[in-house]
Design an enzyme around this catalytic site. Sequence first.
Site, PDB file in Angstrom:
ATOM      1  N   SER A   1     -26.059 -11.630  43.887  1.00 28.81           N
ATOM      2  CA  SER A   1     -24.713 -11.350  43.375  1.00 28.81           C
ATOM      3  C   SER A   1     -24.706 -10.435  42.165  1.00 28.81           C
ATOM      4  O   SER A   1     -23.687 -10.339  41.477  1.00 28.81           O
ATOM      5  CB  SER A   1     -23.954 -12.641  43.038  1.00 28.81           C
ATOM      6  OG  SER A   1     -23.836 -13.471  44.162  1.00 28.81           O
ATOM      7  N   GLY A   2     -25.820  -9.771  41.889  1.00 27.01           N
ATOM      8  CA  GLY A   2     -25.847  -8.755  40.840  1.00 27.01           C
ATOM      9  C   GLY A   2     -26.725  -9.064  39.650  1.00 27.01           C
ATOM     10  O   GLY A   2     -27.084  -8.157  38.898  1.00 27.01           O
ATOM     11  N   ILE A   3     -27.110 -10.328  39.461  1.00 24.83           N
ATOM     12  CA  ILE A   3     -27.892 -10.686  38.274  1.00 24.83           C
ATOM     13  C   ILE A   3     -29.260 -10.016  38.282  1.00 24.83           C
ATOM     14  O   ILE A   3     -29.844  -9.766  37.220  1.00 24.83           O
ATOM     15  CB  ILE A   3     -28.042 -12.227  38.175  1.00 24.83           C
ATOM     16  CG1 ILE A   3     -28.636 -12.647  36.827  1.00 24.83           C
ATOM     17  CG2 ILE A   3     -28.865 -12.771  39.322  1.00 24.83           C
ATOM     18  CD1 ILE A   3     -27.749 -12.448  35.654  1.00 24.83           C
ATOM     19  N   LEU A   4     -29.779  -9.676  39.474  1.00 24.47           N
ATOM     20  CA  LEU A   4     -31.069  -8.985  39.570  1.00 24.47           C
ATOM     21  C   LEU A   4     -30.920  -7.459  39.572  1.00 24.47           C
ATOM     22  O   LEU A   4     -31.892  -6.749  39.795  1.00 24.47           O
ATOM     23  CB  LEU A   4     -31.807  -9.428  40.837  1.00 24.47           C
ATOM     24  CG  LEU A   4     -32.361 -10.855  40.798  1.00 24.47           C
ATOM     25  CD1 LEU A   4     -32.886 -11.257  42.172  1.00 24.47           C
ATOM     26  CD2 LEU A   4     -33.464 -10.981  39.752  1.00 24.47           C
ATOM     27  N   ALA A   5     -29.713  -7.006  39.329  1.00 23.58           N
ATOM     28  CA  ALA A   5     -29.484  -5.559  39.289  1.00 23.58           C
ATOM     29  C   ALA A   5     -28.722  -5.164  38.036  1.00 23.58           C
ATOM     30  O   ALA A   5     -27.989  -4.173  38.025  1.00 23.58           O
ATOM     31  CB  ALA A   5     -28.722  -5.116  40.539  1.00 23.58           C
TER      32      ALA A   5
ATOM     33  N   TYR B   1     -13.412  -9.689  53.360  1.00 21.80           N
ATOM     34  CA  TYR B   1     -13.616  -8.871  52.174  1.00 21.80           C
ATOM     35  C   TYR B   1     -12.334  -8.133  51.796  1.00 21.80           C
ATOM     36  O   TYR B   1     -12.049  -7.028  52.264  1.00 21.80           O
ATOM     37  CB  TYR B   1     -14.745  -7.870  52.394  1.00 21.80           C
ATOM     38  CG  TYR B   1     -16.071  -8.497  52.783  1.00 21.80           C
ATOM     39  CD1 TYR B   1     -16.393  -9.793  52.428  1.00 21.80           C
ATOM     40  CD2 TYR B   1     -17.007  -7.770  53.517  1.00 21.80           C
ATOM     41  CE1 TYR B   1     -17.602 -10.363  52.789  1.00 21.80           C
ATOM     42  CE2 TYR B   1     -18.235  -8.331  53.879  1.00 21.80           C
ATOM     43  CZ  TYR B   1     -18.511  -9.631  53.511  1.00 21.80           C
ATOM     44  OH  TYR B   1     -19.712 -10.194  53.871  1.00 21.80           O
TER      45      TYR B   1
ATOM     46  N   ASP C   1     -22.338  -3.110  57.134  1.00 20.78           N
ATOM     47  CA  ASP C   1     -21.835  -4.449  57.431  1.00 20.78           C
ATOM     48  C   ASP C   1     -20.560  -4.703  56.645  1.00 20.78           C
ATOM     49  O   ASP C   1     -20.462  -4.366  55.463  1.00 20.78           O
ATOM     50  CB  ASP C   1     -22.878  -5.503  57.063  1.00 20.78           C
ATOM     51  CG  ASP C   1     -22.335  -6.911  57.258  1.00 20.78           C
ATOM     52  OD1 ASP C   1     -22.212  -7.334  58.424  1.00 20.78           O
ATOM     53  OD2 ASP C   1     -22.007  -7.572  56.249  1.00 20.78           O
TER      54      ASP C   1
ATOM     55  N   GLY D   1     -27.133  -9.969  49.927  1.00 23.81           N
ATOM     56  CA  GLY D   1     -27.230 -10.336  48.521  1.00 23.81           C
ATOM     57  C   GLY D   1     -28.629 -10.377  47.965  1.00 23.81           C
ATOM     58  O   GLY D   1     -28.991 -11.339  47.264  1.00 23.81           O
TER      59      GLY D   1
ATOM     60  N   LYS E   1     -17.473  -9.486  61.119  1.00 24.32           N
ATOM     61  CA  LYS E   1     -17.566 -10.937  61.250  1.00 24.32           C
ATOM     62  C   LYS E   1     -16.282 -11.527  61.839  1.00 24.32           C
ATOM     63  O   LYS E   1     -15.228 -10.894  61.798  1.00 24.32           O
ATOM     64  CB  LYS E   1     -17.883 -11.541  59.894  1.00 24.32           C
ATOM     65  CG  LYS E   1     -19.149 -10.946  59.273  1.00 24.32           C
ATOM     66  CD  LYS E   1     -19.447 -11.497  57.907  1.00 24.32           C
ATOM     67  CE  LYS E   1     -20.673 -10.808  57.313  1.00 24.32           C
ATOM     68  NZ  LYS E   1     -20.363  -9.432  56.847  1.00 24.32           N
TER      69      LYS E   1
END
Length: 338
Positions: A239-243, A51, A46, A235, A77
């Site tokens: 946005s990355g906080i869980l990774a 982007y 995707d 996501g 998109k």
Amino acid sequence: MTLSSLLPGALGFGTAPLGNMFRDIPDDEAAATVEAAWNQGIRYFDTAPFYGAGLSELRLGDVLAQHPRDEFVLSTKVGRLVLDETEDPAARDLGEKGGLFEHGRPNRMVNDYSADATLRSIEDSLKRLQTDRLDIVWVHDVAQDFYGDEWLAAYETARTGAFRVLQQLRDEGVIKAWGLGVNRVEPLELTLDLDEPKPDAFLLAGRYTLLDHSRAHQRLLPAAAEQGVDIVVGGPYSSGILAGGTHFEYQKAPAAIIDKVERIKAAATRHGVGIKAAALQFSLAHPATVAAIPGATKPSRIAEDVAALEETIPSAFWNELRAEGLIAGDAPAPVPTA
């Protein structure tokens, strides 16, 4: 066509980071990441003109052009046109996402959800992606986070323009599916209430995750499931906080979110669970969700995503999260395999 029959698996690759999100990514690193996704068996990709002002599409197209077109599913998109004239990327008005792609291409972008702009956007994307067709087209970001109080006006332009064009293209077989790609649930709830046009699916970013899922779980996902509108989760790592990152909602995570993540991590440690596995599998456990598309800019992250999807998570972990109020009490959780 349902996305569950179109998509080749539950794990896709979201290429927003390849547009130089947050940092200036070398071309060879971006290419190696896409190739790593291919080598790990991922076949759904995707992207979007937004982007990096076309940078993600260009980079993705360079790699996918080396592979047989019939072997992968591709979505992009509409809603923004990328022009030849230039501007300062850091000075763009991106609503709540200010500075997100300040390292992207300097090409000027204009928001336009009209019928003519939709067709032009598709043609431009086909060129950047070096392909002759798109499988799925999403109407991008027609929501409050980009348009504030004016979002309903932007939505109405899209409803009478982009929505109808994409439905016609789908009915003619030019594309296989269409829908909305947004970061808020309200535009999707509004679309489900329309008599026509009717989308095939939604790409919902950041709203059905371990950290933020209550509203989507209450109304949107049950309504989508009832109408047969599939959900792709964007996501899944918030946005990355869980990774292992520091961003939430594309900005530096606030203290309350950091605290919640630490509590989830503590529970994960007690049960021997990887937090990426918990985040990814939670997003995919709802009957309405058919795929998740985490992003990456390093090849090693792709293998981590694949491993996270395959990890076995004990039911006791989810029970603890429910007991601690860290997930909704009735939110579906993955069922461990024997």
